[in-house]
Design an enzyme around this catalytic site. Structure first.
Site, PDB file in Angstrom:
ATOM      1  N   GLU A  88       0.811  -1.210   0.000  1.00  0.00           N
ATOM      2  CA  GLU A  88       0.000   0.000   0.000  1.00  0.00           C
ATOM      3  C   GLU A  88       0.845   1.260   0.000  1.00  0.00           C
ATOM      4  O   GLU A  88       2.032   1.229   0.330  1.00  0.00           O
ATOM      5  CB  GLU A  88      -0.935   0.012   1.195  1.00  0.00           C
ATOM      6  CG  GLU A  88      -0.256   0.103   2.535  1.00  0.00           C
ATOM      7  CD  GLU A  88      -1.264  -0.125   3.652  1.00  0.00           C
ATOM      8  OE1 GLU A  88      -1.838   0.859   4.124  1.00  0.00           O
ATOM      9  OE2 GLU A  88      -1.490  -1.281   4.027  1.00  0.00           O
ATOM     10  N   CYS A 112       7.840  -4.385  15.411  1.00  0.00           N
ATOM     11  CA  CYS A 112       7.439  -3.306  16.333  1.00  0.00           C
ATOM     12  C   CYS A 112       6.001  -3.548  16.813  1.00  0.00           C
ATOM     13  O   CYS A 112       5.121  -3.866  16.014  1.00  0.00           O
ATOM     14  CB  CYS A 112       7.549  -1.943  15.660  1.00  0.00           C
ATOM     15  SG  CYS A 112       9.220  -1.547  15.110  1.00  0.00           S
ATOM     16  N   CYS A 115       2.877  -1.588  15.181  1.00  0.00           N
ATOM     17  CA  CYS A 115       2.805  -1.423  13.734  1.00  0.00           C
ATOM     18  C   CYS A 115       2.065  -2.577  13.069  1.00  0.00           C
ATOM     19  O   CYS A 115       2.336  -3.744  13.343  1.00  0.00           O
ATOM     20  CB  CYS A 115       4.224  -1.306  13.176  1.00  0.00           C
ATOM     21  SG  CYS A 115       4.261  -1.066  11.395  1.00  0.00           S
ATOM     22  N   GLU A 161      11.106  -2.308   6.195  1.00  0.00           N
ATOM     23  CA  GLU A 161      12.243  -1.584   6.780  1.00  0.00           C
ATOM     24  C   GLU A 161      13.230  -1.350   5.629  1.00  0.00           C
ATOM     25  O   GLU A 161      13.854  -2.300   5.140  1.00  0.00           O
ATOM     26  CB  GLU A 161      12.857  -2.419   7.913  1.00  0.00           C
ATOM     27  CG  GLU A 161      14.247  -1.990   8.357  1.00  0.00           C
ATOM     28  CD  GLU A 161      14.388  -0.499   8.666  1.00  0.00           C
ATOM     29  OE1 GLU A 161      13.539   0.066   9.364  1.00  0.00           O
ATOM     30  OE2 GLU A 161      15.367   0.117   8.174  1.00  0.00           O
ATOM     31  N   LEU A 216      12.385   6.505  16.844  1.00  0.00           N
ATOM     32  CA  LEU A 216      12.972   6.383  18.187  1.00  0.00           C
ATOM     33  C   LEU A 216      11.942   5.841  19.172  1.00  0.00           C
ATOM     34  O   LEU A 216      12.133   4.789  19.761  1.00  0.00           O
ATOM     35  CB  LEU A 216      13.512   7.753  18.620  1.00  0.00           C
ATOM     36  CG  LEU A 216      14.503   7.773  19.764  1.00  0.00           C
ATOM     37  CD1 LEU A 216      15.739   6.935  19.462  1.00  0.00           C
ATOM     38  CD2 LEU A 216      14.924   9.214  20.069  1.00  0.00           C
ATOM     39  N   CYS A 334       0.189   2.578   9.067  1.00  0.00           N
ATOM     40  CA  CYS A 334       0.881   1.711   8.109  1.00  0.00           C
ATOM     41  C   CYS A 334       0.355   0.284   8.169  1.00  0.00           C
ATOM     42  O   CYS A 334       0.234  -0.284   9.232  1.00  0.00           O
ATOM     43  CB  CYS A 334       2.363   1.617   8.427  1.00  0.00           C
ATOM     44  SG  CYS A 334       3.064   3.045   9.172  1.00  0.00           S
TER      45      CYS A 334
HETATM   46  N1  SAH Z   1      10.503   0.557   8.997  1.00  0.00           N
HETATM   47  C1  SAH Z   1      10.679   1.963   8.951  1.00  0.00           C
HETATM   48  C2  SAH Z   1       9.678   2.713   8.097  1.00  0.00           C
HETATM   49  C3  SAH Z   1       8.236   2.317   8.143  1.00  0.00           C
HETATM   50  S1  SAH Z   1       7.191   2.896   9.396  1.00  0.00           S
HETATM   51  C4  SAH Z   1      10.718   2.538  10.342  1.00  0.00           C
HETATM   52  O1  SAH Z   1      10.553   1.795  11.288  1.00  0.00           O
HETATM   53  O2  SAH Z   1      10.975   3.709  10.491  1.00  0.00           O
HETATM   54  C5  SAH Z   1       7.084   4.644   9.298  1.00  0.00           C
HETATM   55  C6  SAH Z   1       6.854   5.274  10.657  1.00  0.00           C
HETATM   56  O3  SAH Z   1       5.529   4.987  11.152  1.00  0.00           O
HETATM   57  C7  SAH Z   1       7.817   4.769  11.703  1.00  0.00           C
HETATM   58  O4  SAH Z   1       8.268   5.845  12.480  1.00  0.00           O
HETATM   59  C8  SAH Z   1       6.947   3.836  12.520  1.00  0.00           C
HETATM   60  O5  SAH Z   1       7.475   3.609  13.791  1.00  0.00           O
HETATM   61  C9  SAH Z   1       5.621   4.579  12.504  1.00  0.00           C
HETATM   62  N2  SAH Z   1       4.454   3.788  12.862  1.00  0.00           N
HETATM   63  C10 SAH Z   1       4.209   2.495  12.644  1.00  0.00           C
HETATM   64  N3  SAH Z   1       3.022   2.135  13.140  1.00  0.00           N
HETATM   65  C11 SAH Z   1       2.493   3.249  13.680  1.00  0.00           C
HETATM   66  C12 SAH Z   1       1.284   3.520  14.354  1.00  0.00           C
HETATM   67  N4  SAH Z   1       0.393   2.567  14.572  1.00  0.00           N
HETATM   68  N5  SAH Z   1       1.059   4.786  14.761  1.00  0.00           N
HETATM   69  C13 SAH Z   1       1.974   5.762  14.551  1.00  0.00           C
HETATM   70  N6  SAH Z   1       3.138   5.566  13.932  1.00  0.00           N
HETATM   71  C14 SAH Z   1       3.396   4.314  13.495  1.00  0.00           C
END
Ligand code: SAH
Length: 347
Positions: A88, A112, A115, A161, A216, A334
Protein backbone atom coordinates in the site's frame (compact mmCIF):
# COMPACT_ATOMS: atom_id res chain seq x y z
CA UNK A 1 7.59 -13.91 -11.88
CA UNK A 2 9.26 -12.31 -14.88
CA UNK A 3 11.88 -9.62 -14.37
CA UNK A 4 11.15 -5.95 -13.74
CA UNK A 5 12.34 -3.66 -16.54
CA UNK A 6 12.01 -0.61 -14.27
CA UNK A 7 14.90 -2.04 -12.22
CA UNK A 8 17.27 -0.93 -14.98
CA UNK A 9 18.86 2.50 -15.14
CA UNK A 10 19.28 4.26 -18.48
CA UNK A 11 22.73 2.77 -19.18
CA UNK A 12 21.51 -0.76 -18.44
CA UNK A 13 18.43 -0.24 -20.59
CA UNK A 14 20.56 1.10 -23.45
CA UNK A 15 22.79 -1.97 -23.31
CA UNK A 16 19.72 -4.21 -23.39
CA UNK A 17 18.21 -2.39 -26.36
CA UNK A 18 21.47 -2.60 -28.29
CA UNK A 19 21.75 -6.34 -27.50
CA UNK A 20 18.41 -6.63 -29.28
CA UNK A 21 19.96 -4.93 -32.30
CA UNK A 22 17.93 -1.73 -31.96
CA UNK A 23 19.12 1.84 -32.45
CA UNK A 24 20.00 3.88 -29.39
CA UNK A 25 17.07 6.32 -29.74
CA UNK A 26 14.83 3.34 -28.95
CA UNK A 27 16.39 3.15 -25.50
CA UNK A 28 15.47 6.76 -24.91
CA UNK A 29 11.88 6.17 -26.05
CA UNK A 30 11.61 3.12 -23.88
CA UNK A 31 13.08 4.81 -20.80
CA UNK A 32 10.82 7.82 -21.19
CA UNK A 33 7.74 5.62 -21.61
CA UNK A 34 8.61 3.62 -18.51
CA UNK A 35 9.25 6.74 -16.45
CA UNK A 36 5.87 8.08 -17.57
CA UNK A 37 4.43 5.02 -15.86
CA UNK A 38 3.39 3.21 -19.02
CA UNK A 39 3.12 -0.54 -19.48
CA UNK A 40 5.73 -1.91 -21.93
CA UNK A 41 2.93 -2.87 -24.34
CA UNK A 42 1.80 0.80 -24.48
CA UNK A 43 5.18 2.30 -25.34
CA UNK A 44 5.70 3.13 -29.03
CA UNK A 45 8.77 1.00 -29.78
CA UNK A 46 9.05 -1.59 -32.55
CA UNK A 47 6.82 -4.65 -32.33
CA UNK A 48 9.89 -6.90 -32.44
CA UNK A 49 11.47 -5.21 -29.43
CA UNK A 50 8.18 -5.24 -27.50
CA UNK A 51 7.69 -8.95 -28.10
CA UNK A 52 11.25 -9.75 -27.08
CA UNK A 53 10.99 -7.65 -23.92
CA UNK A 54 7.63 -9.08 -22.90
CA UNK A 55 9.06 -12.60 -22.97
CA UNK A 56 11.45 -11.67 -20.22
CA UNK A 57 9.88 -8.72 -18.39
CA UNK A 58 6.58 -7.96 -16.70
CA UNK A 59 4.37 -5.69 -18.80
CA UNK A 60 3.19 -3.72 -15.77
CA UNK A 61 4.89 -4.85 -12.54
CA UNK A 62 3.00 -2.42 -10.27
CA UNK A 63 -0.69 -1.79 -10.90
CA UNK A 64 -3.05 0.36 -8.88
CA UNK A 65 -5.68 -2.07 -7.61
CA UNK A 66 -7.77 0.26 -5.45
CA UNK A 67 -7.82 3.97 -4.62
CA UNK A 68 -9.48 5.34 -1.48
CA UNK A 69 -10.01 9.08 -1.02
CA UNK A 70 -10.17 10.57 2.45
CA UNK A 71 -12.27 13.58 3.45
CA UNK A 72 -9.02 15.50 3.98
CA UNK A 73 -7.90 14.81 0.40
CA UNK A 74 -5.37 12.10 1.32
CA UNK A 75 -5.46 9.17 -1.08
CA UNK A 76 -4.56 5.60 -0.25
CA UNK A 77 -3.59 3.13 -2.92
CA UNK A 78 -3.37 -0.61 -2.98
CA UNK A 79 -0.82 -1.80 -5.52
CA UNK A 80 -0.90 -5.22 -7.12
CA UNK A 81 2.50 -6.78 -7.84
CA UNK A 82 3.10 -9.31 -10.59
CA UNK A 83 3.20 -12.29 -8.19
CA UNK A 84 -0.15 -11.33 -6.66
CA UNK A 85 1.31 -9.67 -3.56
CA UNK A 86 -0.18 -6.39 -2.46
CA UNK A 87 1.48 -3.32 -0.95
CA UNK A 88 0.00 0.00 0.00
CA UNK A 89 0.88 3.64 -0.39
CA UNK A 90 -0.49 7.07 0.45
CA UNK A 91 -0.50 10.45 -1.30
CA UNK A 92 -0.85 13.50 0.94
CA UNK A 93 -1.24 17.02 -0.41
CA UNK A 94 0.40 19.99 1.21
CA UNK A 95 0.89 23.60 0.11
CA UNK A 96 4.35 22.81 -1.23
CA UNK A 97 3.36 19.72 -3.21
CA UNK A 98 2.28 16.12 -2.90
CA UNK A 99 4.10 13.60 -0.75
CA UNK A 100 3.86 9.93 -1.57
CA UNK A 101 4.56 7.29 1.04
CA UNK A 102 5.97 4.11 -0.52
CA UNK A 103 6.52 0.55 0.68
CA UNK A 104 9.90 -1.18 0.44
CA UNK A 105 8.94 -4.73 1.44
CA UNK A 106 5.82 -6.89 1.44
CA UNK A 107 5.30 -7.08 5.21
CA UNK A 108 8.19 -6.49 7.61
CA UNK A 109 10.21 -8.58 10.05
CA UNK A 110 11.12 -5.90 12.58
CA UNK A 111 8.21 -6.76 14.86
CA UNK A 112 7.44 -3.31 16.33
CA UNK A 113 4.54 -3.77 18.74
CA UNK A 114 2.49 -0.81 17.46
CA UNK A 115 2.81 -1.42 13.73
CA UNK A 116 0.34 -3.25 11.49
CA UNK A 117 2.85 -3.90 8.67
CA UNK A 118 4.74 -6.47 10.69
CA UNK A 119 1.77 -8.52 11.93
CA UNK A 120 2.48 -11.40 9.53
CA UNK A 121 6.23 -10.94 9.21
CA UNK A 122 8.14 -10.26 6.02
CA UNK A 123 6.95 -11.92 2.83
CA UNK A 124 9.55 -10.56 0.41
CA UNK A 125 11.67 -7.57 -0.55
CA UNK A 126 10.52 -5.26 -3.31
CA UNK A 127 12.90 -4.70 -6.21
CA UNK A 128 14.11 -1.16 -6.97
CA UNK A 129 11.72 -0.98 -9.93
CA UNK A 130 8.78 -2.08 -7.82
CA UNK A 131 9.44 0.72 -5.32
CA UNK A 132 9.84 3.21 -8.19
CA UNK A 133 6.79 1.73 -9.94
CA UNK A 134 4.52 2.83 -7.07
CA UNK A 135 5.53 6.45 -7.72
CA UNK A 136 5.34 6.20 -11.51
CA UNK A 137 1.86 4.65 -11.30
CA UNK A 138 0.53 7.32 -8.94
CA UNK A 139 2.10 10.20 -10.88
CA UNK A 140 0.40 8.90 -14.01
CA UNK A 141 -2.95 8.20 -12.35
CA UNK A 142 -2.97 11.73 -10.93
CA UNK A 143 -2.39 13.22 -14.40
CA UNK A 144 1.26 14.10 -13.80
CA UNK A 145 4.03 14.00 -16.40
CA UNK A 146 7.81 14.05 -16.12
CA UNK A 147 7.80 17.86 -16.40
CA UNK A 148 4.67 18.58 -14.34
CA UNK A 149 4.95 16.04 -11.56
CA UNK A 150 2.02 15.24 -9.31
CA UNK A 151 4.38 13.53 -6.88
CA UNK A 152 6.98 16.02 -5.64
CA UNK A 153 8.11 14.44 -2.38
CA UNK A 154 8.64 10.88 -1.28
CA UNK A 155 8.78 9.22 2.14
CA UNK A 156 9.93 5.64 2.59
CA UNK A 157 7.49 5.02 5.41
CA UNK A 158 5.10 2.45 3.98
CA UNK A 159 5.44 -1.20 4.86
CA UNK A 160 8.92 -2.59 5.25
CA UNK A 161 12.24 -1.58 6.78
CA UNK A 162 14.20 0.17 4.00
CA UNK A 163 17.60 -0.79 5.42
CA UNK A 164 16.55 -4.46 5.63
CA UNK A 165 16.38 -4.25 1.79
CA UNK A 166 19.46 -2.06 1.46
CA UNK A 167 20.71 -2.69 -2.08
CA UNK A 168 17.30 -2.41 -3.74
CA UNK A 169 16.47 0.73 -1.78
CA UNK A 170 19.76 2.41 -2.71
CA UNK A 171 19.23 1.46 -6.34
CA UNK A 172 15.68 2.87 -6.14
CA UNK A 173 17.04 6.14 -4.73
CA UNK A 174 19.47 6.44 -7.63
CA UNK A 175 16.66 5.76 -10.13
CA UNK A 176 14.14 8.15 -8.62
CA UNK A 177 16.65 11.00 -8.54
CA UNK A 178 18.17 10.27 -11.98
CA UNK A 179 18.35 12.63 -14.93
CA UNK A 180 15.74 11.82 -17.57
CA UNK A 181 13.50 10.08 -15.04
CA UNK A 182 10.97 11.49 -12.57
CA UNK A 183 13.88 13.36 -10.94
CA UNK A 184 12.76 13.84 -7.37
CA UNK A 185 15.60 15.53 -5.58
CA UNK A 186 17.16 13.71 -2.61
CA UNK A 187 16.29 16.62 -0.32
CA UNK A 188 12.64 15.96 -1.05
CA UNK A 189 12.97 12.34 0.03
CA UNK A 190 12.79 11.01 3.59
CA UNK A 191 13.96 7.53 4.48
CA UNK A 192 12.70 6.17 7.78
CA UNK A 193 14.53 3.38 9.59
CA UNK A 194 13.90 1.67 12.90
CA UNK A 195 17.64 2.15 13.46
CA UNK A 196 19.77 -0.47 11.69
CA UNK A 197 23.08 1.06 12.75
CA UNK A 198 25.55 -0.59 10.31
CA UNK A 199 23.33 0.28 7.33
CA UNK A 200 22.87 3.85 8.59
CA UNK A 201 26.66 4.22 8.62
CA UNK A 202 27.05 2.62 5.21
CA UNK A 203 24.32 4.85 3.79
CA UNK A 204 26.11 7.98 5.01
CA UNK A 205 28.82 7.18 2.43
CA UNK A 206 26.46 6.69 -0.56
CA UNK A 207 26.33 10.39 -1.35
CA UNK A 208 22.53 10.56 -1.35
CA UNK A 209 21.76 13.58 0.84
CA UNK A 210 18.15 12.83 1.81
CA UNK A 211 16.31 13.33 5.08
CA UNK A 212 17.39 10.47 7.32
CA UNK A 213 14.62 9.71 9.77
CA UNK A 214 14.91 7.35 12.70
CA UNK A 215 11.99 5.82 14.57
CA UNK A 216 12.97 6.38 18.19
CA UNK A 217 9.70 6.11 20.14
CA UNK A 218 11.47 5.77 23.51
CA UNK A 219 14.07 7.53 25.64
CA UNK A 220 15.83 4.57 27.26
CA UNK A 221 16.95 1.24 25.82
CA UNK A 222 14.88 -0.66 28.38
CA UNK A 223 11.71 1.17 27.39
CA UNK A 224 12.53 0.91 23.70
CA UNK A 225 12.90 -2.86 23.97
CA UNK A 226 9.30 -3.08 25.17
CA UNK A 227 7.91 -1.90 21.82
CA UNK A 228 10.79 -2.34 19.36
CA UNK A 229 12.64 -5.69 19.21
CA UNK A 230 15.44 -4.05 17.19
CA UNK A 231 16.43 -2.27 20.42
CA UNK A 232 17.85 -5.59 21.60
CA UNK A 233 20.40 -5.32 18.80
CA UNK A 234 21.36 -1.62 18.83
CA UNK A 235 21.34 0.95 21.61
CA UNK A 236 20.05 4.51 21.43
CA UNK A 237 23.66 5.69 21.97
CA UNK A 238 24.79 3.75 18.88
CA UNK A 239 21.90 5.22 16.88
CA UNK A 240 22.82 8.76 17.94
CA UNK A 241 26.45 8.12 16.94
CA UNK A 242 25.38 6.85 13.52
CA UNK A 243 23.17 9.94 13.08
CA UNK A 244 26.14 12.14 13.97
CA UNK A 245 28.20 10.34 11.33
CA UNK A 246 25.42 10.92 8.76
CA UNK A 247 25.47 14.64 9.55
CA UNK A 248 29.28 14.76 9.29
CA UNK A 249 29.23 13.10 5.89
CA UNK A 250 26.23 14.82 4.29
CA UNK A 251 25.67 18.06 6.18
CA UNK A 252 22.01 17.05 6.51
CA UNK A 253 20.31 17.29 9.85
CA UNK A 254 18.39 14.18 10.84
CA UNK A 255 14.90 13.58 12.12
CA UNK A 256 13.43 11.45 14.87
CA UNK A 257 9.97 9.97 14.71
CA UNK A 258 8.33 9.70 18.10
CA UNK A 259 4.86 8.17 18.26
CA UNK A 260 3.09 9.12 21.45
CA UNK A 261 1.69 6.05 23.19
CA UNK A 262 -0.52 6.58 26.25
CA UNK A 263 1.01 5.23 29.45
CA UNK A 264 4.19 4.20 27.63
CA UNK A 265 6.38 7.07 26.41
CA UNK A 266 4.30 10.24 26.58
CA UNK A 267 4.67 11.69 30.11
CA UNK A 268 6.32 14.99 30.88
CA UNK A 269 9.30 13.07 32.28
CA UNK A 270 9.71 11.38 28.89
CA UNK A 271 9.61 14.74 27.13
CA UNK A 272 12.32 16.10 29.44
CA UNK A 273 14.45 12.99 28.96
CA UNK A 274 14.04 13.20 25.19
CA UNK A 275 15.08 16.84 25.23
CA UNK A 276 18.16 16.00 27.32
CA UNK A 277 19.09 13.21 24.93
CA UNK A 278 18.84 15.40 21.83
CA UNK A 279 20.00 18.77 23.15
CA UNK A 280 22.56 20.44 20.89
CA UNK A 281 22.18 17.91 18.09
CA UNK A 282 21.34 19.03 14.54
CA UNK A 283 18.03 17.24 14.54
CA UNK A 284 14.27 17.64 14.45
CA UNK A 285 11.56 15.65 16.22
CA UNK A 286 8.34 14.62 14.51
CA UNK A 287 5.71 13.75 17.06
CA UNK A 288 2.64 11.82 16.05
CA UNK A 289 -0.13 10.41 18.18
CA UNK A 290 -0.09 6.65 17.79
CA UNK A 291 -2.58 5.46 15.22
CA UNK A 292 -4.47 2.70 16.92
CA UNK A 293 -4.10 -0.69 15.29
CA UNK A 294 -7.02 -3.02 15.87
CA UNK A 295 -4.81 -6.05 16.46
CA UNK A 296 -2.69 -4.27 19.10
CA UNK A 297 -3.65 -3.04 22.55
CA UNK A 298 -1.59 0.16 22.52
CA UNK A 299 -3.40 3.50 22.56
CA UNK A 300 -2.48 6.97 21.31
CA UNK A 301 -2.41 9.96 23.66
CA UNK A 302 -5.04 12.70 23.76
CA UNK A 303 -4.45 15.84 21.71
CA UNK A 304 -3.94 17.74 24.95
CA UNK A 305 -1.15 15.42 26.12
CA UNK A 306 0.46 15.54 22.68
CA UNK A 307 0.55 19.35 22.74
CA UNK A 308 1.90 19.29 26.29
CA UNK A 309 4.72 16.97 25.17
CA UNK A 310 5.47 19.28 22.23
CA UNK A 311 5.46 22.29 24.57
CA UNK A 312 8.09 20.72 26.83
CA UNK A 313 10.38 19.95 23.89
CA UNK A 314 10.03 23.48 22.54
CA UNK A 315 10.72 25.02 25.92
CA UNK A 316 13.89 22.96 26.09
CA UNK A 317 14.97 24.37 22.72
CA UNK A 318 14.36 21.23 20.68
CA UNK A 319 13.02 21.72 17.15
CA UNK A 320 9.82 19.68 16.97
CA UNK A 321 6.45 19.44 15.24
CA UNK A 322 3.30 17.51 15.96
CA UNK A 323 2.16 15.89 12.77
CA UNK A 324 -1.47 15.71 11.89
CA UNK A 325 -2.64 12.21 11.38
CA UNK A 326 -4.03 12.19 7.87
CA UNK A 327 -6.51 9.90 6.20
CA UNK A 328 -7.55 8.14 9.40
CA UNK A 329 -11.04 7.60 7.95
CA UNK A 330 -9.58 5.41 5.19
CA UNK A 331 -7.37 3.09 7.23
CA UNK A 332 -4.99 5.02 9.51
CA UNK A 333 -1.60 3.56 10.27
CA UNK A 334 0.88 1.71 8.11
CA UNK A 335 -0.19 -1.69 6.97
CA UNK A 336 -3.76 -1.26 8.15
CA UNK A 337 -5.25 -0.94 4.71
CA UNK A 338 -3.50 -4.00 3.34
CA UNK A 339 -4.37 -6.02 6.45
CA UNK A 340 -7.99 -4.95 6.14
CA UNK A 341 -8.05 -5.77 2.44
CA UNK A 342 -6.48 -9.19 2.92
CA UNK A 343 -8.99 -10.07 5.60
CA UNK A 344 -11.79 -9.23 3.17
CA UNK A 345 -13.06 -6.39 5.33
CA UNK A 346 -12.37 -3.45 3.04
CA UNK A 347 -15.71 -1.70 2.68
N1 SAH B 1 10.50 0.56 9.00
C1 SAH B 1 10.68 1.96 8.95
C2 SAH B 1 9.68 2.71 8.10
C3 SAH B 1 8.24 2.32 8.14
S1 SAH B 1 7.19 2.90 9.40
C4 SAH B 1 10.72 2.54 10.34
O1 SAH B 1 10.55 1.79 11.29
O2 SAH B 1 10.97 3.71 10.49
C5 SAH B 1 7.08 4.64 9.30
C6 SAH B 1 6.85 5.27 10.66
O3 SAH B 1 5.53 4.99 11.15
C7 SAH B 1 7.82 4.77 11.70
O4 SAH B 1 8.27 5.84 12.48
C8 SAH B 1 6.95 3.84 12.52
O5 SAH B 1 7.47 3.61 13.79
C9 SAH B 1 5.62 4.58 12.50
N2 SAH B 1 4.45 3.79 12.86
C10 SAH B 1 4.21 2.50 12.64
N3 SAH B 1 3.02 2.13 13.14
C11 SAH B 1 2.49 3.25 13.68
C12 SAH B 1 1.28 3.52 14.35
N4 SAH B 1 0.39 2.57 14.57
N5 SAH B 1 1.06 4.79 14.76
C13 SAH B 1 1.97 5.76 14.55
N6 SAH B 1 3.14 5.57 13.93
C14 SAH B 1 3.40 4.31 13.50
Amino acid sequence: MKKVLQDLNFEELSALVSRHGEKSFRAKQLFEGLMQGKAISKIPVSAALKTALLEEYEDEPVKILETYVSKDGTKKFLFLLADGNIVEGVLMSYEYGNTQCVSTQVGCRMGCKFCASTLNGRIRDLTAGEILGQILAVNRAEGGTLKERKVTNVVLMGSGEPFDNYDNVVKFLRLVTAEGGIRISARNISLSTCGLVPEMRKFALENIPLNLTVSLHAVTDTERRRTMPIANRYTIAEILDACGFYFEQTGRRYIFEYSLIAGENADEAHALALAALLKGRPCHVNLIRLNEVKERDLRGTSDKDAYRFLGVLEKQGISATLRRSMGSDIGGACGQLRAKFLSGNNE
